[in-house]
Design a protein around this motif. Sequence first.
Motif, PDB file in Angstrom:
ATOM      1  N   GLU A 117      26.313  -7.420  23.761  1.00 35.41           N
ATOM      2  CA  GLU A 117      27.468  -6.533  23.593  1.00 35.41           C
ATOM      3  C   GLU A 117      27.601  -6.091  22.142  1.00 35.41           C
ATOM      4  N   GLY A 118      27.391  -7.021  21.210  1.00 37.22           N
ATOM      5  CA  GLY A 118      27.445  -6.678  19.786  1.00 37.22           C
ATOM      6  C   GLY A 118      26.353  -5.699  19.409  1.00 37.22           C
ATOM      7  N   LEU A 119      25.206  -5.854  20.004  1.00 39.97           N
ATOM      8  CA  LEU A 119      24.100  -4.926  19.766  1.00 39.97           C
ATOM      9  C   LEU A 119      24.486  -3.531  20.238  1.00 39.97           C
ATOM     10  N   ALA A 120      25.068  -3.448  21.424  1.00 43.88           N
ATOM     11  CA  ALA A 120      25.493  -2.149  21.962  1.00 43.88           C
ATOM     12  C   ALA A 120      26.575  -1.513  21.095  1.00 43.88           C
ATOM     13  N   GLU A 121      27.478  -2.321  20.529  1.00 42.42           N
ATOM     14  CA  GLU A 121      28.519  -1.790  19.645  1.00 42.42           C
ATOM     15  C   GLU A 121      27.907  -1.181  18.389  1.00 42.42           C
ATOM     16  N   ARG A 122      26.838  -1.769  17.912  1.00 40.67           N
ATOM     17  CA  ARG A 122      26.251  -1.337  16.641  1.00 40.67           C
ATOM     18  C   ARG A 122      25.295  -0.163  16.789  1.00 40.67           C
ATOM     19  N   GLY A 124      24.714   1.527  20.003  1.00 47.40           N
ATOM     20  CA  GLY A 124      24.955   2.282  21.228  1.00 47.40           C
ATOM     21  C   GLY A 124      24.286   1.625  22.429  1.00 47.40           C
ATOM     22  N   ALA A 125      24.852   1.903  23.595  1.00 42.85           N
ATOM     23  CA  ALA A 125      24.362   1.257  24.816  1.00 42.85           C
ATOM     24  C   ALA A 125      22.911   1.621  25.117  1.00 42.85           C
ATOM     25  N   HIS A 126      22.567   2.910  24.956  1.00 43.09           N
ATOM     26  CA  HIS A 126      21.195   3.330  25.259  1.00 43.09           C
ATOM     27  C   HIS A 126      20.202   2.722  24.272  1.00 43.09           C
ATOM     28  N   GLY A 127      20.570   2.711  23.005  1.00 43.29           N
ATOM     29  CA  GLY A 127      19.697   2.119  21.995  1.00 43.29           C
ATOM     30  C   GLY A 127      19.520   0.626  22.227  1.00 43.29           C
ATOM     31  N   ALA A 128      20.607  -0.055  22.586  1.00 42.29           N
ATOM     32  CA  ALA A 128      20.538  -1.499  22.848  1.00 42.29           C
ATOM     33  C   ALA A 128      19.646  -1.779  24.052  1.00 42.29           C
ATOM     34  N   LEU A 129      19.806  -0.999  25.089  1.00 45.00           N
ATOM     35  CA  LEU A 129      18.983  -1.181  26.288  1.00 45.00           C
ATOM     36  C   LEU A 129      17.504  -0.912  25.975  1.00 45.00           C
ATOM     37  N   ARG A 130      17.269   0.160  25.237  1.00 43.48           N
ATOM     38  CA  ARG A 130      15.894   0.510  24.859  1.00 43.48           C
ATOM     39  C   ARG A 130      15.268  -0.612  24.008  1.00 43.48           C
ATOM     40  N   LEU A 131      16.029  -1.118  23.060  1.00 42.80           N
ATOM     41  CA  LEU A 131      15.533  -2.165  22.173  1.00 42.80           C
ATOM     42  C   LEU A 131      15.311  -3.475  22.921  1.00 42.80           C
ATOM     43  N   ARG A 132      16.224  -3.809  23.820  1.00 41.01           N
ATOM     44  CA  ARG A 132      16.036  -5.032  24.617  1.00 41.01           C
ATOM     45  C   ARG A 132      14.817  -4.911  25.515  1.00 41.01           C
ATOM     46  N   ASP A 133      14.611  -3.751  26.110  1.00 47.42           N
ATOM     47  CA  ASP A 133      13.436  -3.558  26.971  1.00 47.42           C
ATOM     48  C   ASP A 133      12.147  -3.671  26.167  1.00 47.42           C
ATOM     49  N   ARG A 134      12.086  -2.978  25.041  1.00 49.19           N
ATOM     50  CA  ARG A 134      10.884  -3.046  24.190  1.00 49.19           C
ATOM     51  C   ARG A 134      10.662  -4.469  23.683  1.00 49.19           C
ATOM     52  N   GLY A 135      11.732  -5.091  23.211  1.00 49.52           N
ATOM     53  CA  GLY A 135      11.631  -6.460  22.705  1.00 49.52           C
ATOM     54  C   GLY A 135      11.248  -7.447  23.789  1.00 49.52           C
ATOM     55  N   GLY A 136      11.781  -7.242  24.989  1.00 53.04           N
ATOM     56  CA  GLY A 136      11.449  -8.123  26.115  1.00 53.04           C
ATOM     57  C   GLY A 136       9.993  -8.009  26.510  1.00 53.04           C
ATOM     58  N   ARG A 137       9.493  -6.772  26.581  1.00 46.81           N
ATOM     59  CA  ARG A 137       8.067  -6.577  26.887  1.00 46.81           C
ATOM     60  C   ARG A 137       7.191  -7.202  25.810  1.00 46.81           C
TER      61      ARG A 137
END
Length: 182
Positions: A117-122, A124-137
């Motif tokens: 949630e803090g990541l999304a606040e900083r 944005g939701a799309h950027g946080a989702l994109r970063l989590r997906d890339r980082g997860g892969r």
Amino acid sequence: MARLPLDCTPGELLDTLVESLSTLLLCAVAAADERVEDAWRREPAANAPELAGRERAPESAEHRIGLAVRRWRRELEEFAEDEVRELDRSVAPDPELVAALVATALLGGRRARTAGEGLAERIGAHGALRLRDRGGRLLVAHVDGVMHAERERRLAPLDALDVHAEPQAELIAALSVLQKER
């Protein structure tokens, strides 16, 4: 708003997460080594001279795993920097803080929801989702790579024996013939 522990900087949090991930992977490798060693002791060929020099250096595994996990951290930090660079805001968040939050979200499971949630606040939701997906892969690729490399190192002495399926099939066929003749 997601906060870091009060006495911790983003870099210190990343250091701790990297150390914990390294320890977790090293424990998994050590546990697999113990299971293999236990099974190996029961094998008739365990004392074969060709297999006597099997690697037993956990410190080298610790070194290799540490390198791989630190590489994951550097790449994750680069992803965070890329994501922060994409922002149009005049006050972009610290990339190290973004990397610490995404690492926490990736490694913390459900309990790290506030980091996400803090990541999304900083960023944005799309950027946080994109970063989590890339980082997860990236995390999956590095963990798979570590485990595959360690498994291959342990299988190298067996591969050096150059035993393939053909002789095994021939032995099974010969055993079948012998059993039929009984």
